[in-house]
Design a protein around this motif. Structure first.
Motif, PDB file in Angstrom:
ATOM      1  N   ALA A 202     -35.784   6.911 -16.668  1.00 49.76           N
ATOM      2  CA  ALA A 202     -36.147   8.591 -16.146  1.00 49.76           C
ATOM      3  C   ALA A 202     -36.892   9.286 -16.716  1.00 49.76           C
ATOM      4  O   ALA A 202     -38.002  10.095 -16.951  1.00 49.76           O
ATOM      5  N   LEU A 203     -36.974   9.446 -18.275  1.00 53.16           N
ATOM      6  CA  LEU A 203     -37.728  10.205 -19.457  1.00 53.16           C
ATOM      7  C   LEU A 203     -39.294   9.751 -18.974  1.00 53.16           C
ATOM      8  O   LEU A 203     -40.115  10.044 -19.155  1.00 53.16           O
ATOM      9  N   LEU A 204     -39.493   8.203 -18.920  1.00 52.05           N
ATOM     10  CA  LEU A 204     -39.958   7.898 -19.105  1.00 52.05           C
ATOM     11  C   LEU A 204     -41.115   7.917 -17.547  1.00 52.05           C
ATOM     12  O   LEU A 204     -42.296   8.789 -18.144  1.00 52.05           O
ATOM     13  N   ARG A 205     -40.899   8.144 -16.512  1.00 53.92           N
ATOM     14  CA  ARG A 205     -40.827   8.207 -15.644  1.00 53.92           C
ATOM     15  C   ARG A 205     -41.182   9.568 -15.582  1.00 53.92           C
ATOM     16  O   ARG A 205     -42.514  10.530 -14.783  1.00 53.92           O
ATOM     17  N   GLU A 206     -40.677  10.522 -15.969  1.00 54.93           N
ATOM     18  CA  GLU A 206     -40.952  12.169 -16.000  1.00 54.93           C
ATOM     19  C   GLU A 206     -42.530  12.463 -16.794  1.00 54.93           C
ATOM     20  O   GLU A 206     -42.702  13.332 -16.400  1.00 54.93           O
ATOM     21  N   VAL A 207     -42.218  11.315 -18.258  1.00 51.77           N
ATOM     22  CA  VAL A 207     -43.796  11.174 -19.277  1.00 51.77           C
ATOM     23  C   VAL A 207     -44.569  11.418 -18.529  1.00 51.77           C
ATOM     24  O   VAL A 207     -46.047  11.649 -18.535  1.00 51.77           O
ATOM     25  N   LEU A 208     -44.653   9.914 -17.084  1.00 49.42           N
ATOM     26  CA  LEU A 208     -45.989   9.460 -16.686  1.00 49.42           C
ATOM     27  C   LEU A 208     -46.350  10.014 -15.802  1.00 49.42           C
ATOM     28  O   LEU A 208     -47.199  10.673 -14.863  1.00 49.42           O
ATOM     29  N   ALA A 209     -45.019  10.858 -15.124  1.00 52.51           N
ATOM     30  CA  ALA A 209     -45.523  11.358 -13.992  1.00 52.51           C
ATOM     31  C   ALA A 209     -46.446  13.718 -14.301  1.00 52.51           C
ATOM     32  O   ALA A 209     -46.901  13.589 -13.476  1.00 52.51           O
ATOM     33  N   SER A 210     -46.416  13.315 -15.659  1.00 57.05           N
ATOM     34  CA  SER A 210     -47.162  15.091 -16.130  1.00 57.05           C
ATOM     35  C   SER A 210     -48.858  13.838 -16.649  1.00 57.05           C
ATOM     36  O   SER A 210     -49.371  15.098 -17.271  1.00 57.05           O
ATOM     37  N   GLU A 211     -49.180  13.103 -16.376  1.00 58.75           N
ATOM     38  CA  GLU A 211     -50.094  12.195 -16.950  1.00 58.75           C
ATOM     39  C   GLU A 211     -51.068  12.202 -15.885  1.00 58.75           C
ATOM     40  O   GLU A 211     -50.904  11.700 -14.377  1.00 58.75           O
ATOM     41  N   PRO A 212     -52.139  12.735 -16.362  1.00 58.59           N
ATOM     42  CA  PRO A 212     -53.466  13.338 -14.996  1.00 58.59           C
ATOM     43  C   PRO A 212     -54.497  10.869 -15.299  1.00 58.59           C
ATOM     44  O   PRO A 212     -53.775   9.792 -16.109  1.00 58.59           O
ATOM     45  N   ALA A 213     -55.213  10.853 -13.937  1.00 53.97           N
ATOM     46  CA  ALA A 213     -55.339   9.526 -13.152  1.00 53.97           C
ATOM     47  C   ALA A 213     -56.264   8.520 -14.963  1.00 53.97           C
ATOM     48  O   ALA A 213     -56.527   7.544 -15.039  1.00 53.97           O
ATOM     49  N   ASP A 214     -56.866   9.938 -15.687  1.00 56.46           N
ATOM     50  CA  ASP A 214     -57.747   9.584 -16.416  1.00 56.46           C
ATOM     51  C   ASP A 214     -57.300   9.729 -18.203  1.00 56.46           C
ATOM     52  O   ASP A 214     -58.189  10.085 -18.741  1.00 56.46           O
ATOM     53  N   GLY A 215     -56.105   9.905 -18.409  1.00 57.50           N
ATOM     54  CA  GLY A 215     -54.884  10.044 -19.708  1.00 57.50           C
ATOM     55  C   GLY A 215     -55.336   8.678 -20.121  1.00 57.50           C
ATOM     56  O   GLY A 215     -55.324   7.385 -19.500  1.00 57.50           O
ATOM     57  N   PRO A 216     -54.558   8.534 -21.737  1.00 63.79           N
ATOM     58  CA  PRO A 216     -54.447   7.973 -22.770  1.00 63.79           C
ATOM     59  C   PRO A 216     -53.132   6.762 -21.936  1.00 63.79           C
ATOM     60  O   PRO A 216     -53.947   5.507 -21.894  1.00 63.79           O
ATOM     61  N   PHE A 217     -52.832   7.195 -21.342  1.00 61.38           N
ATOM     62  CA  PHE A 217     -51.272   6.700 -20.494  1.00 61.38           C
ATOM     63  C   PHE A 217     -51.319   5.643 -19.578  1.00 61.38           C
ATOM     64  O   PHE A 217     -51.165   4.623 -19.383  1.00 61.38           O
ATOM     65  N   ALA A 218     -51.985   6.755 -18.485  1.00 62.82           N
ATOM     66  CA  ALA A 218     -52.585   6.098 -17.600  1.00 62.82           C
ATOM     67  C   ALA A 218     -53.959   4.907 -17.662  1.00 62.82           C
ATOM     68  O   ALA A 218     -53.187   3.426 -17.538  1.00 62.82           O
ATOM     69  N   GLU A 219     -53.577   4.757 -18.831  1.00 65.45           N
ATOM     70  CA  GLU A 219     -55.352   4.391 -19.483  1.00 65.45           C
ATOM     71  C   GLU A 219     -54.974   2.122 -19.679  1.00 65.45           C
ATOM     72  O   GLU A 219     -55.368   1.662 -19.287  1.00 65.45           O
ATOM     73  N   LEU A 220     -53.636   3.192 -20.110  1.00 70.05           N
ATOM     74  CA  LEU A 220     -52.533   1.772 -20.590  1.00 70.05           C
ATOM     75  C   LEU A 220     -52.551   0.636 -19.190  1.00 70.05           C
ATOM     76  O   LEU A 220     -52.449  -0.748 -19.456  1.00 70.05           O
ATOM     77  N   LEU A 221     -51.945   1.553 -18.397  1.00 64.33           N
ATOM     78  CA  LEU A 221     -51.599   0.858 -17.348  1.00 64.33           C
ATOM     79  C   LEU A 221     -52.791  -0.153 -16.188  1.00 64.33           C
ATOM     80  O   LEU A 221     -52.496  -1.049 -16.519  1.00 64.33           O
ATOM     81  N   GLU A 222     -53.790   0.635 -16.220  1.00 65.73           N
ATOM     82  CA  GLU A 222     -55.012  -0.170 -16.155  1.00 65.73           C
ATOM     83  C   GLU A 222     -55.437  -1.451 -17.483  1.00 65.73           C
ATOM     84  O   GLU A 222     -55.820  -2.110 -16.515  1.00 65.73           O
ATOM     85  N   ARG A 223     -55.257  -1.367 -18.765  1.00 61.58           N
ATOM     86  CA  ARG A 223     -55.324  -2.303 -18.963  1.00 61.58           C
ATOM     87  C   ARG A 223     -54.113  -3.710 -19.234  1.00 61.58           C
ATOM     88  O   ARG A 223     -54.409  -4.871 -18.886  1.00 61.58           O
ATOM     89  N   LEU A 224     -53.385  -3.268 -18.824  1.00 62.39           N
ATOM     90  CA  LEU A 224     -52.286  -4.396 -18.064  1.00 62.39           C
ATOM     91  C   LEU A 224     -52.218  -4.431 -17.146  1.00 62.39           C
ATOM     92  O   LEU A 224     -51.745  -6.015 -16.928  1.00 62.39           O
TER      93      LEU A 224
END
Length: 229
Positions: A202-224
């Motif tokens: 739940a905490l991770l979903r909340e953090v990722l929900a506030s991440e923009p498409a060009d943010g570092p967290f989103a970039e990791l998901l693209e790399r994976l």
């Protein structure tokens, strides 16, 4: 013609000067390799006068270490504004700036240096780690962390520390890449824990929900995603 007169320093002012001189020398060489004579010369005073302000090299070393620890702990302070990934990346930038500028001193701080095993050194190192831990929780807006979250955050802090120490040995990976990688490492550790715990999920979903498409967290998901068959 006027003759310049050297201003006499007060006790605390001289102590602070010696700490600053020691830190500057420790930034380029291991404290083990820096002598009291070198510190005295750099400060423009005699060797006996150094001992007037500090009873020995260990006490001066610990005082310098204390200032370095306070500086390093301050690098983790970040306003809770904007996307979390960008905030963490800024923190890593300041962290690696300290490591880059104070390589031998950072190694001494984390490894103990001449004061290895002393209660003072251990307390200083623990204070830096605790400050980093509290700042990460602040960024997550968590006041009472679960056991799994504490494990993730403390494991990540240990990872950041060991990564920096290894990087100092040759700087073989570009610094900017490691800063980003450590941001990604935090998400990866959290994601693995989330797979076992709904609270973490739940905490991770909340953090990722506030991440923009060009943010570092989103970039990791693209790399994976590129690794999937």
């Amino acid at each position: 013609m006027t003759t310049g007169v050297r201003r006499r320093m007060g006790v605390e002012e001289r102590r602070q000067q010696l700490i600053g001189v020691a830190l500057e020398l420790f930034s380029h060489r291991s404290p083990d390799d820096v002598s009291i004579d070198e510190i005295a010369v750099a400060a423009g005073i005699s060797r006996p006068l150094v001992y007037h302000y500090f009873p020995g090299k260990l006490s001066l070393y610990e005082a310098a270490l204390r200032r370095a620890a306070e500086d390093l702990a301050g690098r983790f302070v970040e306003p809770r504004e904007g996307p979390p990934g960008a905030r963490l990346l800024r923190v890593m930038g300041r962290f690696f700036s300290f490591v880059d500028e104070h390589g031998p001193g950072f190694s001494a701080l984390m490894r103990g240096g001449p004061a290895v095993g002393s209660s003072t050194t251990n307390a200083l190192v623990d204070s830096v780690r605790q400050a980093a831990y509290e700042q990460v929780l602040f960024q997550l807006d968590v006041t009472e962390p679960s056991a799994r979250l504490e494990l993730v955050v403390r494991s990540w802090i240990s990872l950041a520390e060991s990564t920096a120490l290894i990087w100092l040995d040759g700087r073989r990976i570009p610094r900017a890449e490691l800063e980003l990688q450590l941001v990604h490492d935090f998400v990866a550790l959290a994601a693995v824990s989330a797979a076992y715990d709904e609270g973490m999920a739940a905490l991770l979903r909340e953090v990722l929900a506030s991440e923009p498409a060009d943010g570092p967290f989103a970039e990791l998901l693209e790399r994976l995603a590129t690794l999937a068959p």
